[in-house]
Design a protein around this motif. Structure first.
Motif, mmCIF file in Angstrom:
data_model
loop_
_atom_site.group_PDB
_atom_site.id
_atom_site.type_symbol
_atom_site.label_atom_id
_atom_site.label_comp_id
_atom_site.label_asym_id
_atom_site.label_seq_id
_atom_site.Cartn_x
_atom_site.Cartn_y
_atom_site.Cartn_z
ATOM 1 N N ILE A 1 49.325 34.634 21.977
ATOM 2 C CA ILE A 1 48.250 34.103 22.820
ATOM 3 C C ILE A 1 47.418 35.288 23.281
ATOM 4 N N ARG A 2 46.141 35.243 23.001
ATOM 5 C CA ARG A 2 45.229 36.304 23.448
ATOM 6 C C ARG A 2 44.383 35.744 24.593
ATOM 7 N N ILE A 3 44.503 36.377 25.753
ATOM 8 C CA ILE A 3 43.793 35.926 26.948
ATOM 9 C C ILE A 3 42.688 36.925 27.263
ATOM 10 N N GLY A 4 41.462 36.430 27.303
ATOM 11 C CA GLY A 4 40.328 37.264 27.693
ATOM 12 C C GLY A 4 40.109 37.174 29.193
ATOM 13 N N LEU A 5 40.115 38.331 29.827
ATOM 14 C CA LEU A 5 40.038 38.373 31.284
ATOM 15 C C LEU A 5 39.302 39.645 31.694
ATOM 16 N N PRO A 6 38.189 39.536 32.405
ATOM 17 C CA PRO A 6 37.431 40.745 32.753
ATOM 18 C C PRO A 6 38.097 41.553 33.850
ATOM 19 N N GLY A 7 37.683 42.802 33.978
ATOM 20 C CA GLY A 7 38.081 43.624 35.118
ATOM 21 C C GLY A 7 37.000 43.566 36.185
ATOM 22 N N ASP A 8 37.148 44.375 37.225
ATOM 23 C CA ASP A 8 36.149 44.439 38.288
ATOM 24 C C ASP A 8 35.521 45.826 38.318
ATOM 25 N N PRO A 9 34.271 45.933 38.739
ATOM 26 C CA PRO A 9 33.629 47.246 38.807
ATOM 27 C C PRO A 9 34.083 48.035 40.028
ATOM 28 N N SER A 10 33.943 49.340 39.950
ATOM 29 C CA SER A 10 34.180 50.183 41.122
ATOM 30 C C SER A 10 32.954 50.121 42.022
ATOM 31 N N GLY A 11 33.040 50.768 43.174
ATOM 32 C CA GLY A 11 31.906 50.799 44.093
ATOM 33 C C GLY A 11 32.312 50.401 45.492
ATOM 34 N N GLY A 12 31.351 49.879 46.243
ATOM 35 C CA GLY A 12 31.601 49.488 47.622
ATOM 36 C C GLY A 12 31.284 50.612 48.591
ATOM 37 N N ILE A 13 30.611 50.272 49.681
ATOM 38 C CA ILE A 13 30.262 51.259 50.704
ATOM 39 C C ILE A 13 31.427 51.394 51.673
ATOM 40 N N ALA A 14 31.951 52.609 51.784
ATOM 41 C CA ALA A 14 33.162 52.838 52.576
ATOM 42 C C ALA A 14 32.872 53.275 54.011
ATOM 43 N N THR A 15 31.619 53.346 54.407
ATOM 44 C CA THR A 15 31.258 53.814 55.743
ATOM 45 C C THR A 15 31.777 52.862 56.821
ATOM 46 N N GLU A 16 32.433 53.387 57.832
ATOM 47 C CA GLU A 16 32.932 52.557 58.935
ATOM 48 C C GLU A 16 31.772 51.918 59.674
ATOM 49 N N MET A 17 31.941 50.658 60.055
ATOM 50 C CA MET A 17 30.906 49.900 60.745
ATOM 51 C C MET A 17 31.507 49.200 61.950
ATOM 52 N N PRO A 18 30.676 48.851 62.934
ATOM 53 C CA PRO A 18 31.180 48.065 64.076
ATOM 54 C C PRO A 18 31.641 46.686 63.615
ATOM 55 N N ILE A 19 32.720 46.201 64.181
ATOM 56 C CA ILE A 19 33.215 44.866 63.847
ATOM 57 C C ILE A 19 32.271 43.824 64.450
ATOM 58 N N PRO A 20 31.771 42.880 63.675
ATOM 59 C CA PRO A 20 30.883 41.850 64.227
ATOM 60 C C PRO A 20 31.575 41.072 65.352
ATOM 61 N N ALA A 21 30.825 40.745 66.376
ATOM 62 C CA ALA A 21 31.390 40.048 67.541
ATOM 63 C C ALA A 21 31.947 38.675 67.177
ATOM 64 N N ASN A 22 31.440 38.097 66.093
ATOM 65 C CA ASN A 22 31.859 36.749 65.678
ATOM 66 C C ASN A 22 33.087 36.756 64.772
ATOM 67 N N PHE A 23 33.712 37.922 64.553
ATOM 68 C CA PHE A 23 34.747 38.059 63.525
ATOM 69 C C PHE A 23 36.031 38.637 64.112
ATOM 70 N N ASN A 24 37.136 37.879 64.013
ATOM 71 C CA ASN A 24 38.449 38.351 64.457
ATOM 72 C C ASN A 24 39.061 39.170 63.329
ATOM 73 N N TYR A 25 38.670 40.425 63.260
ATOM 74 C CA TYR A 25 39.016 41.282 62.123
ATOM 75 C C TYR A 25 40.505 41.629 62.098
ATOM 76 N N ASP A 26 41.101 41.866 63.246
ATOM 77 C CA ASP A 26 42.515 42.246 63.273
ATOM 78 C C ASP A 26 43.376 41.131 62.682
ATOM 79 N N MET A 27 43.125 39.901 63.068
ATOM 80 C CA MET A 27 43.904 38.793 62.527
ATOM 81 C C MET A 27 43.573 38.574 61.053
ATOM 82 N N TRP A 28 42.328 38.814 60.675
ATOM 83 C CA TRP A 28 41.921 38.664 59.278
ATOM 84 C C TRP A 28 42.723 39.615 58.386
#
Length: 463
Positions: free
Chosen positions: A197-224
């Motif tokens: 069985i040959r399964i075709g499945l893509p990978g994901d690209p690298s990237g993403g901005i790693a700069t620390e940002m303030p946590i949005p007031a509407n988002f419970n980030y610790d529990m997330w």
């Protein structure tokens, strides 16, 4: 008005399910005929797939929403209320209850069932706690972050007896009937003895901005973050604050999942297991090569190739170099199956097909229309995944993606992921669920969990 499907206990072996509503209730739209559902997780997959699909079902009454982002709670509440207002002609037909904490959802005795559409690292814990609360469960794939979590989840659901369905919609007729048909043809020997069985499945690209940002007031980030280690907030690690349908960054962070090998891999491994009749087992050997980003925030695998061997001497090869889909190769021919242009969400990866590629092909096109006789293998037929879950709750019938099958589809992906990490052939025991004589690989079967979150702390409370 409370639905009567609540409160019964079933056993996995017997496929027993909760009782049907009382015969004194007339009409399929009567409130007592409805299954009261809470949507947990209100992001991309919930808004464009799980909710629209479930809202179409007569048995569903979506009465509550829960998310750790309050903006998403409010917009999803309005989305559901607008649907009911339009479909019933009553502007005040439904006042959907908003929640910011899933514990309150599970404590609400009016809620019969939950749809779990959260990031991957929350799936197993939420499924276990929902089962313990007596809620029926529709859970997005993958079932777990680790094999240990998945085993705990499957065992707990079996013990509690709630109805569980995995969001593995390639098994259902709508929208892709070709997957079931392909599995039936393979199981009935139309391509001879299955070899590869040959399964075709893509990978994901690298990237993403790693700069620390303030946590949005509407988002419970610790529990997330849940059971995963605390790391600072940045937008590309979580989800968009402006679009509910954008592909979230957490999908590309190993802290929250394994990348495409589980993200889409569960779908394709599920079909491979169905065709091989290995739904309650797994591979015996695994060997892989993979690239991982060396820079940037996103660190899940990129290009890869995994080779797995099953007990029936079938080799499963998974790689991004193949078209997205499955090619079954036997001694007498081959069959290829994939999705069409229908995507679950607008930001799904492209199918990697040229315009001439058909969704259902064979070495001999006549294979695809061959009649399967009454004494041959006919696989379970589910019209649509969400409807199948609801039917299972109401009608005392089995469903197409129960917890152990779901766990095995996910665990095969996680075995493949372990092979990406350990540079040698791994020998897997699918019965004991551990690698033979390989301490390094066995360390990947679980992860440390951050208190008070995680499946291990649920078990501690119960003991």
């Amino acid at each position: 008005m409370k639905t009567a499907v609540k409160g019964a206990v079933v056993t996995s072996a017997a496929f027993a399910f909760p009782a049907i509503v009382p015969s004194s209730v007339f009409g399929k739209s009567a409130p007592s005929n409805k299954i009261n559902i809470a949507q947990i997780g209100c992001g991309r997959i919930a808004r464009v797939h799980d909710l629209p699909s479930t809202l179409k079902c007569d048995a569903a009454r979506i009465m509550a929403v829960c998310d750790l982002d309050s903006n998403r709670v409010q917009s999803t509440k309005q989305f559901i209320q607008d649907f009911y207002a339009k479909s019933t002609g009553q502007s005040n037909y439904m006042d959907v209850k908003p929640y910011s904490n899933y514990h309150e959802v599970l404590a609400n005795k009016d809620i019969d069932a939950v749809i779990i559409s959260t990031p991957d690292h929350w799936h197993a814990q939420l499924a276990i706690q929902s089962a313990l609360a007596g809620k029926h469960i529709y859970c997005q794939k993958p079932t777990s972050l680790t094999i240990e979590e998945g085993r705990t989840m499957s065992d707990m659901i079996r013990k509690t007896g709630v109805v569980f369905q995995l969001g593995s919609q390639q098994r259902s007729i709508k929208p892709w009937p070709q997957f079931k048909r392909a599995c039936e043809l393979v199981r009935n020997g139309r391509i001879g003895k299955l070899k590869t069985i040959r399964i075709g499945l893509p990978g994901d690209p690298s990237g993403g901005i790693a700069t620390e940002m303030p946590i949005p007031a509407n988002f419970n980030y610790d529990m997330w973050l849940g059971s995963t280690p605390y790391v600072y907030y940045t937008l590309d690690r979580a989800h968009s604050q402006t679009s509910v349908t954008a592909r979230p960054g957490w999908l590309r962070c190993e802290q929250f999942g394994a990348g495409m090998i589980t993200g889409w891999g569960v779908h394709h491994f599920d079909i491979a297991h169905w065709a091989m009749d290995t739904e309650y087992s797994g591979p015996l050997e695994a060997e892989a090569q993979a690239t991982f980003p060396k820079t940037g925030l996103w660190n899940v695998h990129g290009d890869f190739e995994v080779n797995l061997k099953y007990h029936n001497d079938v080799n499963v090869v998974v790689s991004g170099k193949y078209p997205n889909g499955l090619r079954f190769e036997g001694t007498d021919g081959w069959i290829f199956v994939t999705r069409d242009d229908t995507v679950v969400t607008p930001s799904d990866p492209p199918p990697n097909l040229d315009k001439k590629t058909l969704t259902f092909q064979a070495s001999d096109p006549k294979l695809l229309t061959t009649v399967i006789g009454p004494n041959e293998i006919h696989l379970y037929e589910s019209p649509e995944q969400h409807q199948n879950w609801l039917d299972s709750i109401q009608n005392n019938t089995p469903n197409i993606s129960p917890p152990e099958v779901a766990h095995r589809s996910c665990s095969a992906c996680l075995v493949a992921h372990a092979a990406m990490k350990v540079p040698r052939k791994l020998y897997w025991n699918p019965h004991k669920e551990h690698f033979k004589n390989d301490d390094e690989a066995n360390k990947l079967l679980s992860r440390p969990q951050r208190y008070p979150y995680g499946t291990s702390y649920i078990g501690a409370k119960l003991s």
